[in-house]
Design a protein around this motif. Structure first.
Motif, PDB file in Angstrom:
ATOM      1  N   ASP A 145      -9.141  -7.743  34.051  1.00  0.00           N
ATOM      2  CA  ASP A 145      -8.753  -9.125  33.785  1.00  0.00           C
ATOM      3  C   ASP A 145      -8.262  -9.199  32.346  1.00  0.00           C
ATOM      4  N   TYR A 146      -7.585 -10.281  32.020  1.00  0.00           N
ATOM      5  CA  TYR A 146      -7.139 -10.521  30.644  1.00  0.00           C
ATOM      6  C   TYR A 146      -8.023 -11.616  30.060  1.00  0.00           C
ATOM      7  N   ARG A 147      -9.170 -11.203  29.450  1.00  0.00           N
ATOM      8  CA  ARG A 147     -10.101 -12.149  28.844  1.00  0.00           C
ATOM      9  C   ARG A 147     -10.542 -11.642  27.469  1.00  0.00           C
ATOM     10  N   GLU A 148     -11.010 -12.594  26.676  1.00  0.00           N
ATOM     11  CA  GLU A 148     -11.487 -12.266  25.328  1.00  0.00           C
ATOM     12  C   GLU A 148     -12.781 -11.448  25.429  1.00  0.00           C
ATOM     13  N   PRO A 149     -13.006 -10.524  24.495  1.00  0.00           N
ATOM     14  CA  PRO A 149     -14.236  -9.712  24.523  1.00  0.00           C
ATOM     15  C   PRO A 149     -15.453 -10.559  24.151  1.00  0.00           C
ATOM     16  N   PRO A 150     -16.667 -10.047  24.414  1.00  0.00           N
ATOM     17  CA  PRO A 150     -17.885 -10.836  24.127  1.00  0.00           C
ATOM     18  C   PRO A 150     -18.102 -11.086  22.649  1.00  0.00           C
ATOM     19  N   TRP A 151     -17.514 -10.272  21.768  1.00  0.00           N
ATOM     20  CA  TRP A 151     -17.705 -10.499  20.341  1.00  0.00           C
ATOM     21  C   TRP A 151     -16.683 -11.472  19.746  1.00  0.00           C
ATOM     22  N   ALA A 152     -15.739 -11.964  20.574  1.00  0.00           N
ATOM     23  CA  ALA A 152     -14.750 -12.928  20.076  1.00  0.00           C
ATOM     24  C   ALA A 152     -15.376 -14.312  20.017  1.00  0.00           C
ATOM     25  N   PRO A 153     -14.820 -15.219  19.194  1.00  0.00           N
ATOM     26  CA  PRO A 153     -15.375 -16.586  19.122  1.00  0.00           C
ATOM     27  C   PRO A 153     -15.325 -17.286  20.479  1.00  0.00           C
ATOM     28  N   ASP A 154     -14.210 -17.146  21.209  1.00  0.00           N
ATOM     29  CA  ASP A 154     -14.090 -17.741  22.548  1.00  0.00           C
ATOM     30  C   ASP A 154     -14.304 -16.641  23.581  1.00  0.00           C
ATOM     31  N   ALA A 155     -15.538 -16.210  23.715  1.00  0.00           N
ATOM     32  CA  ALA A 155     -15.838 -15.083  24.600  1.00  0.00           C
ATOM     33  C   ALA A 155     -15.547 -15.434  26.048  1.00  0.00           C
ATOM     34  N   TYR A 156     -14.956 -14.468  26.736  1.00  0.00           N
ATOM     35  CA  TYR A 156     -14.700 -14.521  28.173  1.00  0.00           C
ATOM     36  C   TYR A 156     -13.673 -15.597  28.583  1.00  0.00           C
ATOM     37  N   THR A 157     -12.950 -16.128  27.648  1.00  0.00           N
ATOM     38  CA  THR A 157     -11.855 -17.032  28.005  1.00  0.00           C
ATOM     39  C   THR A 157     -10.574 -16.210  28.152  1.00  0.00           C
ATOM     40  N   PHE A 158      -9.572 -16.817  28.792  1.00  0.00           N
ATOM     41  CA  PHE A 158      -8.315 -16.110  28.975  1.00  0.00           C
ATOM     42  C   PHE A 158      -7.665 -15.811  27.626  1.00  0.00           C
ATOM     43  N   SER A 159      -7.191 -14.582  27.533  1.00  0.00           N
ATOM     44  CA  SER A 159      -6.633 -14.130  26.264  1.00  0.00           C
ATOM     45  C   SER A 159      -5.140 -14.463  26.167  1.00  0.00           C
ATOM     46  N   LYS A 160      -4.566 -14.135  25.000  1.00  0.00           N
ATOM     47  CA  LYS A 160      -3.137 -14.363  24.798  1.00  0.00           C
ATOM     48  C   LYS A 160      -2.312 -13.505  25.754  1.00  0.00           C
ATOM     49  N   GLN A 161      -2.795 -12.314  26.036  1.00  0.00           N
ATOM     50  CA  GLN A 161      -2.065 -11.458  26.967  1.00  0.00           C
ATOM     51  C   GLN A 161      -1.963 -12.080  28.357  1.00  0.00           C
ATOM     52  N   TYR A 162      -3.013 -12.798  28.782  1.00  0.00           N
ATOM     53  CA  TYR A 162      -2.988 -13.441  30.101  1.00  0.00           C
ATOM     54  C   TYR A 162      -1.853 -14.454  30.183  1.00  0.00           C
ATOM     55  N   TRP A 163      -1.736 -15.294  29.164  1.00  0.00           N
ATOM     56  CA  TRP A 163      -0.700 -16.332  29.196  1.00  0.00           C
ATOM     57  C   TRP A 163       0.686 -15.722  29.050  1.00  0.00           C
ATOM     58  N   SER A 164       0.798 -14.640  28.332  1.00  0.00           N
ATOM     59  CA  SER A 164       2.104 -13.964  28.226  1.00  0.00           C
ATOM     60  C   SER A 164       2.524 -13.389  29.569  1.00  0.00           C
ATOM     61  N   VAL A 165       1.577 -12.742  30.246  1.00  0.00           N
ATOM     62  CA  VAL A 165       1.891 -12.173  31.565  1.00  0.00           C
ATOM     63  C   VAL A 165       2.207 -13.276  32.567  1.00  0.00           C
ATOM     64  N   LEU A 166       1.456 -14.391  32.535  1.00  0.00           N
ATOM     65  CA  LEU A 166       1.701 -15.496  33.468  1.00  0.00           C
ATOM     66  C   LEU A 166       3.091 -16.100  33.249  1.00  0.00           C
ATOM     67  N   ALA A 167       3.461 -16.289  31.982  1.00  0.00           N
ATOM     68  CA  ALA A 167       4.796 -16.828  31.686  1.00  0.00           C
ATOM     69  C   ALA A 167       5.885 -15.867  32.164  1.00  0.00           C
ATOM     70  N   ALA A 168       5.667 -14.561  31.956  1.00  0.00           N
ATOM     71  CA  ALA A 168       6.665 -13.586  32.414  1.00  0.00           C
ATOM     72  C   ALA A 168       6.755 -13.575  33.941  1.00  0.00           C
ATOM     73  N   ARG A 169       5.634 -13.747  34.619  1.00  0.00           N
ATOM     74  CA  ARG A 169       5.656 -13.771  36.081  1.00  0.00           C
ATOM     75  C   ARG A 169       6.442 -14.971  36.607  1.00  0.00           C
ATOM     76  N   LEU A 170       6.198 -16.140  36.051  1.00  0.00           N
ATOM     77  CA  LEU A 170       6.929 -17.324  36.492  1.00  0.00           C
ATOM     78  C   LEU A 170       8.416 -17.216  36.173  1.00  0.00           C
ATOM     79  N   ALA A 171       8.721 -16.671  35.004  1.00  0.00           N
ATOM     80  CA  ALA A 171      10.126 -16.498  34.638  1.00  0.00           C
ATOM     81  C   ALA A 171      10.817 -15.519  35.587  1.00  0.00           C
ATOM     82  N   PHE A 172      10.098 -14.458  35.978  1.00  0.00           N
ATOM     83  CA  PHE A 172      10.698 -13.498  36.908  1.00  0.00           C
ATOM     84  C   PHE A 172      10.958 -14.135  38.261  1.00  0.00           C
ATOM     85  N   VAL A 173      10.036 -14.991  38.735  1.00  0.00           N
ATOM     86  CA  VAL A 173      10.236 -15.665  40.026  1.00  0.00           C
ATOM     87  C   VAL A 173      11.511 -16.495  39.993  1.00  0.00           C
TER      88      VAL A 173
END
Length: 1030
Positions: free
Chosen positions: A872-900
């Motif tokens: 999954d694309y989530r922040e590590p447990p030592w990050a301030p927002d642990a286990y939330t979606f990371s920047k990579q997740y939103w980048s991949v999601l935007a690229a997926r929608l753009a490809f569609v």
């Protein structure tokens, strides 16, 4: 209402004294008249059928004479050309009818008894005699079993009906097709030589360069047609179609319907009605004298002819345009699967060739990287190494590689190319089969529709009768004096008798105003909507049940102490779940087919076309959801809502939602698609089509075993109508089209996950064509030849699925495969611009101390493992927002929608270019059409000119033979062509005429009229009168 002539009006023949060959069994007993159609009814209780002497009018019937529906005929008229002599006493009673005045209590019609069915058959066959058909039946009547009535259409009836149906026939005028010259001609010659081994050996196929002009048949233009023999001018399929049209519109008043044979078969008066096959399909004599059925069997319906082209023209000639278009469409679809299969094999081979150099697969299989993955289940499952999923990763690369994107684009364009190619092929066939400009045949209402309409009419009449009676009672009660009960009862009885008589006489007249409205169909619509929603829920419940099976079995196998069982959890669960899905799909397919038929009947469609279209839509909708629901789940929903370690989504509070394999869900989608597709083709399309007809044939053979033994004892050879009746009835092309449309969905919708789908479809269709051909030639009764200009609503379904496949493949590549995440990593996050480190980039971290109580592994050694990885694309447990979606997740999601969006618009744009670049009508067809039109105009202009010259010669001859008659001066009168004449202006000719005498009129439409002798005019002439021929 029922005509009362007895069955001895119909010629009867005894059993043949010697065995007859198949050719002789296609004719009447005289050996000259063809059997064009056969009516079959079962003799059930011979003893209950009343004879003529004992037949009397009961209390609820009245014998009257019809005043127009059945004109009385003399003996000579009835016997002339109608299959034998009819006694004058019998023929005089043709107009006598029995009228049903009572006996049916309530709104529902009662089931007629056997003697009533016999009377109905007598009336119907008498009406067929009135229509000009000739009838023959065997002399002996069986106590049980089928009895056959043979029908023959003589030449005058064929001409009349062919003109009415506007059947196009060849004329004497022909022309040579234009041959190519230069390089194109040499290429065509080479291509014909290369194709020669693949051509079926069909007689008269070499005369393709000569084409005869065709024109709608007209009895006034018989001299224009190429009539070599009246017996063979109309082929057997056309003769059967003409007789069927007569049968379909012949009125049988006793059933209170306006349709003939369809209603009678629905009522059980007749069991079947069908045209005959052209003898046996096995060649017995010389191969050069093969019938059309034998040619089709040898060159088309054998598996050994799989490599040959189909003889489409002969299929159309034998079975009609509708069936011919189906096999032509299936042939085009199968041919275009060849390039798709080749490209799919190349894509698969590319995956095989690059699997050893694929960096993500190598990283996943590298044990030195030591990716410790989180447990697959709660409590019982332990941590595991990612390298154990090496086989899944390598298998995923076979179908999930950069070539898959190209193949998805190619298949989307292939679907457009297929539809455009079929459109051109369809127009070419319409031109060569003389279907251009044909009008839709007028359709009669279906028996079910007319039955409901009759019940509605009866209810309205009953309501009016009650209302009239209540008004009469109210009028009587308002009078001061007491009414006479006897007189009142007499009046009411007369009124009841008169109403019944008029309603019975009007029963055969079609209701021009009354029709079923939306209010009558509202209950059916409500049941349709609720039933379809219920079926959707049933389909989703079946999919959800398989999901529960996968979850529970996965958990149980994970708890097993056997390490081998634990290692094969995914393979075992996936394979067994897909097999369960396949079985459920096959069962629900049969259920949904029956349900769609039942729901369509509830809608009460008026015509067969409306019925077929609504049935197709319902069956396609239900079977589409049934076949693709499990595949949609794996492609777009599985693993999307599973949650993450420490916060999983549970089903029934005990079982975790299943996740995709480490290599992604695409490999599971490939397994699901391949097993369902191959299973449906192997089991449903082939085993069911072969096994079930064989089983039905065996049951019919066992049922008719006693009758067959009795016939053998009497040494009666089986006639062609006996052999054809033993075959299965033709039930339409909907099942054949449906299985191919579902297969087209497998080939086009999810082809990005399974590039070998076109190859398996091609192999199946090569067998399917010969299987269907054998079924039509050897196992089914001959269907009526039906005209059709196109494949109807199926083209719209194909076009819609082609457009839908673009969207589905775009989402499969974007959201199911790892194509977009790999591109994003390589061009946005990779330090070296390569795929090294991609696996580590897609795995997130989880602190094992964050497991919920009771969900951590039981043998967890504290301190040995502190973190585990999950995909999954989530922040590590030592990050301030642990286990939330990371920047990579939103980048991949935007690229997926753009490809569609990009993929969809690119493919649609290319599809428009392909459709624009391929004209719908071939250039050669346009040129031939113009040439034929010009030649046809020349033929009729030449005919008009000959008629004009004949008129001139006749009147010139008449003038010279009668010198005493006054010849008009050109200034006094001249021949003026009428304003409706198509004749060119020519020399005028004065016409003789008198003021009081009749004008001589000549019609250009009737050639025979010009050869008649012109009656002499009166002697008193009026010189001032002028006559103009119009």
């Amino acid at each position: 209402m029922q005509i009362s002539p007895s069955e001895d009006k119909i010629p009867v023949v005894g059993p043949p004294s010697s065995p007859q060959c198949s050719g002789e069994s296609l004719y009447f007993s005289d050996g000259r008249r063809k059997v064009d159609y056969v009516l079959v009814f079962h003799q059930r209780r011979h003893g209950s059928i009343r004879s003529r002497a004992s037949t009397s009018v009961s209390h609820d019937r009245l014998s009257i004479v019809s005043n127009g529906n059945f004109p009385p005929s003399t003996g000579s008229d009835a016997a002339a050309g109608r299959g034998g002599s009819i006694p004058e006493g019998e023929a005089a009673r043709v107009g006598e009818v029995f009228m049903e005045l009572g006996g049916a209590g309530g709104n529902e019609p009662t089931e007629p008894a056997d003697h009533e069915m016999r009377l109905i058959r007598q009336e119907f066959e008498a009406n067929l005699l009135e229509a000009g058909l000739e009838i023959e039946r065997d002399r002996e009547l069986k106590n049980y079993g089928p009895s056959f009535t043979r029908l023959h259409a003589p030449w005058p009836v064929l001409c009349r009906e062919a003109e009415f149906l506007k059947i196009k026939v060849p004329t004497k005028t022909s022309y040579e097709l234009k041959e190519e010259s230069g390089f194109g001609s040499s290429m065509s010659t080479v291509w014909r030589k290369m194709n020669h081994p693949f051509q079926p050996k069909v007689p008269h196929q070499e005369q393709e360069r000569t084409k005869f002009l065709t024109h709608c048949f007209s009895r006034d233009k018989l001299h224009l047609y190429n009539i070599a023999s009246k017996d063979t001018f109309f082929d057997n399929a056309t003769r059967g179609r003409i007789v069927y049209e007569i049968l379909r519109r012949t009125v049988c008043v006793r059933t209170c319907q306006t349709i003939g044979i369809s209603t009678l078969i629905a009522k059980g008066v007749y069991d079947a009605a069908f045209p005959l096959h052209d003898g046996d399909y096995k060649v017995i004599g010389h191969p050069e004298e093969r019938s059309d059925r034998q040619v089709l069997h040898d060159e088309w319906a054998k598996y050994s002819a799989f490599y040959k082209y189909q003889p489409i023209d002969l299929v159309r000639k034998y079975f009609g345009e509708k069936i011919g278009l189906y096999f032509a469409w299936l042939g085009v679809y199968t041919q275009l699967l060849i390039p798709a299969s080749i490209v799919g094999i190349i894509v698969f081979c590319y995956g095989v060739a690059t699997v050893d150099t694929d960096i993500p697969s190598l990283e996943m299989c590298d044990e030195r990287l030591n990716f410790t993955m989180c447990p697959l289940c709660d409590g019982a499952c332990d941590f595991w190494q990612l390298s154990t999923a090496c086989g899944t990763a390598r298998a995923s690369h076979l179908f999930d590689n950069p070539a898959t994107v190209f193949f998805a684009i190619f298949m989307s364009l292939w679907a457009v190319l297929f539809l455009e190619h079929w459109k051109r092929r369809q127009i070419s066939l319409s031109f060569s089969w003389d279907l251009t400009g044909i009008e839709e045949d007028e359709e009669h209402p279906r028996p079910k529709y007319e039955t409901i309409l009759l019940q509605k009419r009866q209810r309205k009449q009953k309501t009016k009768k009650k209302k009239k009676k209540s008004e009469l009672d109210l009028t009587v009660s308002n009078t001061n004096g007491k009414p006479d009960k006897q007189e009142d009862g007499t009046v009411t009885g007369k009124d009841r008798w008169r109403q019944k008589l008029l309603s019975a006489m009007a029963a055969g007249i079609p209701a021009a105003i009354e029709k079923l409205t939306w209010k009558d169909r509202l209950p059916g619509y409500f049941i349709n909507v609720s039933s379809i929603l219920f079926m959707f829920g049933l389909t989703f419940s079946a999919v959800f049940g398989v999901i529960i099976y996968r979850i529970t079995v996965s958990a149980l196998m994970a708890m097993s102490p056997d390490p081998e069982t634990k290692s094969n959890v995914r393979v075992t669960v996936t394979a067994t779940a897909v097999i369960i899905n396949l079985v459920v799909i096959l069962i629900l397919d049969e259920i949904y087919g029956a349900v769609a038929l039942w729901l369509t009947e509830l809608e009460i469609p008026k015509t067969e076309t409306h019925f077929e279209e609504r049935l197709i839509l319902k069956a396609f909708l239900l079977k589409f959801m049934n076949a693709y629901a499990p595949i949609f789940y794996v492609a777009f929903f599985k693993g999307r809502f599973a949650g993450r370690p420490g916060n999983y989504v549970y089903v029934f509070n005990d079982y975790r939602m299943e996740e995709c394999a480490p290599g992604g869900c695409l490999i599971e989608l490939c397994i699901q698609l391949s097993i369902i597709m191959l299973g449906k083709q192997l089991i449903q399309n082939n085993i069911f089509e072969i096994g079930i007809p064989k089983l039905k044939k065996l049951v019919r053979a066992l049922k008719d075993k006693g009758a067959a033994e009795k016939e053998l004892e009497e040494e009666r050879p089986p006639q062609q109508w006996n052999l054809d009746y033993a075959l299965a009835p033709f039930e339409g092309l909907t099942p054949e089209y449906m299985e191919m449309i579902i297969q087209f969905g497998f080939v086009s919708l999810f082809v990005a996950s399974f590039p070998l789908a076109p190859l398996f479809a091609l192999l199946n269709n090569v067998i399917e064509i010969r299987l269907d051909a054998k079924k039509f030639v050897t196992e089914l009764r001959r269907p009526v030849a039906v005209r059709a200009k196109d494949i109807g609503i199926w083209y719209n379904i194909l076009s819609g699925m082609g457009k839908f496949s673009v969207i589905i493949n775009a989402f499969v590549i974007s959201f199911t495969s790892d194509f977009i995440p790999r591109l994003v990593y390589q061009y946005m996050f990779s330090q070296t611009g390569t795929m090294h480190g991609f696996i580590d980039h897609t795995l997130s971290y989880f602190n094992v101390s964050n497991f919920k109580p009771g969900t951590a592994p039981q043998n967890l050694e504290q301190g040995a493992i502190t973190v585990c990885r999950y995909k999954d694309y989530r922040e590590p447990p030592w990050a301030p927002d642990a286990y939330t979606f990371s920047k990579q997740y939103w980048s991949v999601l935007a690229a997926r929608l753009a490809f569609v969006i990009l993929f969809q618009n690119l493919v649609m744009f290319l599809s428009l270019i392909v459709a624009w670049g391929i004209p719908d009508v071939p250039k050669t067809i346009v040129e031939q059409f113009k040439r034929e039109k010009k030649l046809l105009v020349d033929v009729f202009l030449r005919e008009e000119k000959e008629k004009f010259q004949l008129i001139q010669s006749l009147f010139s001859k008449d003038t010279t033979l009668r010198p005493g008659r006054h010849t008009l001066h050109p200034s006094q009168g001249s021949f003026l062509p009428g304003r409706f004449s198509t004749l060119p202006p020519g020399p005028t000719q004065g016409l003789p005429g008198e003021g009081g005498g009749p004008r001589a009129r000549c019609r250009a439409a009737s050639f025979s009229q010009f050869t008649r002798n012109i009656p002499p005019s009166p002697k008193n002439e009026n010189e001032n009168s002028r006559h103009t021929v119009v």
